[in-house]
Scaffold this active site. Structure first.
Site, PDB file in Angstrom:
ATOM      1  N   HIS A 110      30.790  56.442 -66.179  1.00  0.00           N
ATOM      2  CA  HIS A 110      30.556  54.993 -66.104  1.00  0.00           C
ATOM      3  C   HIS A 110      31.586  54.237 -66.922  1.00  0.00           C
ATOM      4  O   HIS A 110      32.055  54.717 -67.954  1.00  0.00           O
ATOM      5  CB  HIS A 110      29.169  54.626 -66.628  1.00  0.00           C
ATOM      6  CG  HIS A 110      28.060  54.985 -65.702  1.00  0.00           C
ATOM      7  ND1 HIS A 110      27.831  54.318 -64.530  1.00  0.00           N
ATOM      8  CD2 HIS A 110      27.115  55.952 -65.771  1.00  0.00           C
ATOM      9  CE1 HIS A 110      26.790  54.862 -63.918  1.00  0.00           C
ATOM     10  NE2 HIS A 110      26.345  55.863 -64.648  1.00  0.00           N
ATOM     11  N   HIS A 165      20.941  55.821 -65.698  1.00  0.00           N
ATOM     12  CA  HIS A 165      20.441  56.425 -66.929  1.00  0.00           C
ATOM     13  C   HIS A 165      20.190  55.347 -67.985  1.00  0.00           C
ATOM     14  O   HIS A 165      19.160  55.348 -68.655  1.00  0.00           O
ATOM     15  CB  HIS A 165      21.455  57.445 -67.482  1.00  0.00           C
ATOM     16  CG  HIS A 165      21.387  58.784 -66.846  1.00  0.00           C
ATOM     17  ND1 HIS A 165      21.857  59.030 -65.579  1.00  0.00           N
ATOM     18  CD2 HIS A 165      20.916  59.968 -67.313  1.00  0.00           C
ATOM     19  CE1 HIS A 165      21.672  60.308 -65.294  1.00  0.00           C
ATOM     20  NE2 HIS A 165      21.109  60.901 -66.329  1.00  0.00           N
TER      21      HIS A 165
END
Length: 173
Positions: free
Chosen positions: A149, A110
């Site tokens: 993440h 992303h």
């Protein structure tokens, strides 16, 4: 190995702090929204609009196509090569806010795509670059807040996205 361990230790410390601060609950809704802006739908809309408005010879459209054709395979190779577990698998008693689309966390796709598109669009519309980079940085931040993440995953996403965009611009122009 000592350097990698030190980086990982810092990563876990930053991640744990960010996901334990009191404001975290208030950030989750905002971060879900920001993260969704980088799911890919807006990139397709932008590409379709550029094609409709300017045709296939539009420099931004061609740079975006080339950049995604390079970035996605490199991103996939890095994920499968490093096989870094996501925070939920790496940290005991941690549950991410969202379910990630794949198993590994390094690098953040992303973040990579957001910085790549921000760099490309910002090249052709320089006045928008600061706003686009703030958006892209928020995408990376949101991925950490949502628990999918570690911070260095998003940092590598920045490097991959910006470098792919620069390479694509250099090739197209």
């Amino acid at each position: 190995m000592k350097l990698i361990y030190s980086i990982h230790k810092y990563d876990v410390t930053m991640f744990t702090w960010l996901n334990s601060v009191a404001i975290h609950a208030y950030l989750v809704c905002f971060c879900r929204m920001i993260s969704r802006t980088a799911d890919g739908f807006l990139y397709v809309i932008l590409a379709a609009w550029l094609y409709w408005d300017q045709g296939i010879n539009d420099a931004l459209l061609r740079a975006m196509i080339l950049a995604f054709l390079i970035e996605r395979p490199v991103y996939t190779l890095l994920k499968k090569g490093f096989k870094r577990n996501r925070p939920q698998q790496a940290l005991q008693d941690f549950k991410s806010v969202i379910t990630p689309s794949d198993q590994f966390s390094f690098p953040s796709g992303h973040t990579s795509a957001a910085f790549m598109v921000a760099t490309l669009v910002g090249y052709f519309a320089p006045a928008l670059l600061p706003v686009l980079y703030v958006w892209a940085a928020l995408v990376g931040f949101s991925r950490v807040v949502l628990g999918v993440h570690f911070p260095t995953d998003t940092l590598m996403g920045v490097v991959l996205g910006v470098s792919t965009a620069i390479f694509s611009l250099d090739y197209i122009l």
